[in-house]
Design a protein around this motif. Structure first.
Motif, PDB file in Angstrom:
ATOM      1  N   PRO A  44       0.817  -1.222   0.000  1.00  0.00           N
ATOM      2  CA  PRO A  44       0.000   0.000   0.000  1.00  0.00           C
ATOM      3  C   PRO A  44       0.853   1.276   0.000  1.00  0.00           C
ATOM      4  CG  PRO A  44      -0.835  -1.563   1.606  1.00  0.00           C
ATOM      5  CD  PRO A  44       0.465  -2.127   1.098  1.00  0.00           C
ATOM      6  N   TYR A 218      -8.910  -7.291   0.380  1.00  0.00           N
ATOM      7  CA  TYR A 218      -9.226  -6.004  -0.274  1.00  0.00           C
ATOM      8  C   TYR A 218     -10.669  -5.576  -0.040  1.00  0.00           C
ATOM      9  CZ  TYR A 218      -4.844  -7.100  -2.589  1.00  0.00           C
ATOM     10  OH  TYR A 218      -3.530  -7.412  -2.824  1.00  0.00           O
ATOM     11  N   LYS A 245      -3.896  -4.501   3.776  1.00  0.00           N
ATOM     12  CA  LYS A 245      -4.310  -3.493   2.792  1.00  0.00           C
ATOM     13  C   LYS A 245      -5.271  -2.493   3.442  1.00  0.00           C
ATOM     14  CE  LYS A 245      -2.357  -6.657   0.207  1.00  0.00           C
ATOM     15  NZ  LYS A 245      -1.164  -6.650  -0.592  1.00  0.00           N
ATOM     16  N   SER A 248      -3.170  -0.629   5.830  1.00  0.00           N
ATOM     17  CA  SER A 248      -1.791  -0.440   5.332  1.00  0.00           C
ATOM     18  C   SER A 248      -0.756  -0.963   6.328  1.00  0.00           C
ATOM     19  CB  SER A 248      -1.524   1.050   5.036  1.00  0.00           C
ATOM     20  OG  SER A 248      -2.382   1.523   4.034  1.00  0.00           O
ATOM     21  N   CYS A 373      -0.921   1.097  -6.479  1.00  0.00           N
ATOM     22  CA  CYS A 373      -0.646   1.519  -5.094  1.00  0.00           C
ATOM     23  C   CYS A 373       0.740   2.161  -5.088  1.00  0.00           C
ATOM     24  CB  CYS A 373      -0.724   0.314  -4.157  1.00  0.00           C
ATOM     25  SG  CYS A 373       0.138  -1.137  -4.795  1.00  0.00           S
TER      26      CYS A 373
END
Ligand code: PLP
Length: 394
Positions: A44, A218, A245, A248, A373
């Motif tokens: 990320p 996700y 994700k 992060s 990302c």
């Protein structure tokens, strides 16, 4: 030397994602990071929310033996309760109880634990291609067979008829990954319901009990699309989640496995999940980040930065005539290679310092995955290279 040849192969034949990322690192050292358009890794680019830092600082006041000590193998009761309460708020009163949640070292561990909990020698696991390449490693490490079934090549939804054809008396699980890496598609409720119907019919026809392993790292990163809660559509589901994700935190290794109350083999499976975690030597999830969950389980993901990147990349590539799948979630763009051989297309891109990942390692020819990302500048500054790449095919 009498070593484990499977492990040797996994350790020496690196994933192409990691290989390209390593190459990108070398190239950045040679010509400057701003001149390398590295779209390889799913690391990320958005910083962890401030609430994570505040929670860590709060925990640092705890006595060190408490802060750094072992937790119960399944996680701190307060953290499991926080996760379950959050799931109930979002997906209904029956979604989860604290005892259904087993905290893990991220989705990689959640999936490995699920496979070792569910599978027996001779079983088959279906993956929907294109798929995250590490699935095959974790499936084969559990001593079973990975069976690839291509997604519908127009919609990139699950091709339910193709899954039905691939079912055998040995099929024991199907990985469902939505929002999807590498395509960015979100499987619609109707698509998952059709899959559930086929599996219920197969239970009668073939006598098999197929578990959906819903891999959802996700889930929070979407662009105006709802992600269905899979256990509500098909009870025989295990949910694998991660904060890599959403918050992060990929280097911190924190996530969970949920055996939902809907699971027909619930109690046995909860026991097997605990046994698999023990067998694989996980001991417990990182204690500090279990505490972070208590404070941050409902902190929203910062999706806006990815949404802007998605816009910049899709608008830029559309202008240049590229074809791609419009992503509903995650932070990857699945772009059609300009020749059938994705590896050859990648080599031409690489000569222009453009580093996407060719699709072959995802189990599907003719595409590349572009991870957005990254910083906005990298996307914007990469567009002239994408233009040269397209021109080289005219
Ligand atoms: N599943 C998918 C689809 C992924 O993309 C990843 C990581 O990129 C993982 C699982 C593993 O994630 P984690 O960092 O939580 O182990």
């Amino acid at each position: 030397m009498p070593i484990n040849q499977q492990s040797y192969a996994y350790g020496t034949q690196k994933s192409s994602i990691r290989e390209i990322a390593a190459y990108a690192g070398e190239r950045k050292a040679q010509i400057g990071a701003e001149n390398v358009f590295d779209f390889s890794l799913g690391n990320p680019s958005v910083p962890a929310p401030d609430a994570v830092r505040a929670s860590i600082e709060k925990s640092l006041a705890l006595p060190p033996t408490q802060l750094h000590g072992y937790t119960p193998a399944s996680g701190l009761p307060v953290a499991r309760a926080a996760v379950a309460a959050s799931l109930r708020r979002r997906f209904g009163e029956d979604a989860a109880r604290a005892e259904d949640v087993y905290l893990t070292c991220g989705a990689a561990a959640s999936l490995s634990i699920s496979f070792h909990a569910l599978l027996r020698a001779g079983d088959e696991v279906i993956v929907i291609a294109p798929y995250f390449p590490e699935y095959r490693v974790w499936i084969e490490a559990a001593g079973v067979t990975c069976v690839e079934v291509l997604a519908d090549q127009k919609t990139f939804q699950i091709d339910v008829a193709a899954v039905e054809r691939a079912l055998t008396p040995r099929t024991r699980a199907i990985i469902v990954n939505s929002p999807n890496n590498p395509v960015g598609s979100v499987y619609a409720s109707a698509n998952l319901t059709a899959l559930a119907d086929v599996l219920r019919a197969a239970e009668k026809r073939l006598g098999i009990e197929v578990t959906l392993v819903s891999d959802e790292p996700y889930r929070e990163i979407t662009y105006g699309v709802e992600v269905p809660w899979v256990p509500a559509l098909y009870g025989r589901t295990v949910v694998c989640y991660s904060y890599s994700k959403a918050l992060s935190l990929p280097g911190e290794r924190i996530g969970w496995v949920l055996v939902p109350p809907t699971s027909p083999e619930h109690d046995e499976l909860v026991g097997a999940v605990a046994g698999a975690g023990r067998k694989l030597g996980f001991v417990c999830a990182p204690a500090l980040f279990q505490r972070v969950l208590v404070d941050c389980v409902d902190v929203p993901s910062d999706v806006e930065a990815y949404a802007q990147n998605r816009r910049a990349l899709t608008e830029g590539l559309t202008r240049l005539g590229y074809e791609f799948v419009e992503p509903d979630g995650a932070f990857y763009l699945w772009v059609k290679a300009l020749e059938p051989n994705a590896q050859a297309f990648f080599e031409r891109a690489r000569a222009l310092e453009l580093l996407p990942v060719p699709s072959d390692s995802f189990g599907c020819p003719g595409w590349v995955r572009v991870g957005y990302c990254v910083s906005r500048e990298i996307i914007v500054n990469s567009l002239p290279a994408w233009e040269k790449l397209a021109q080289s095919y005219r």
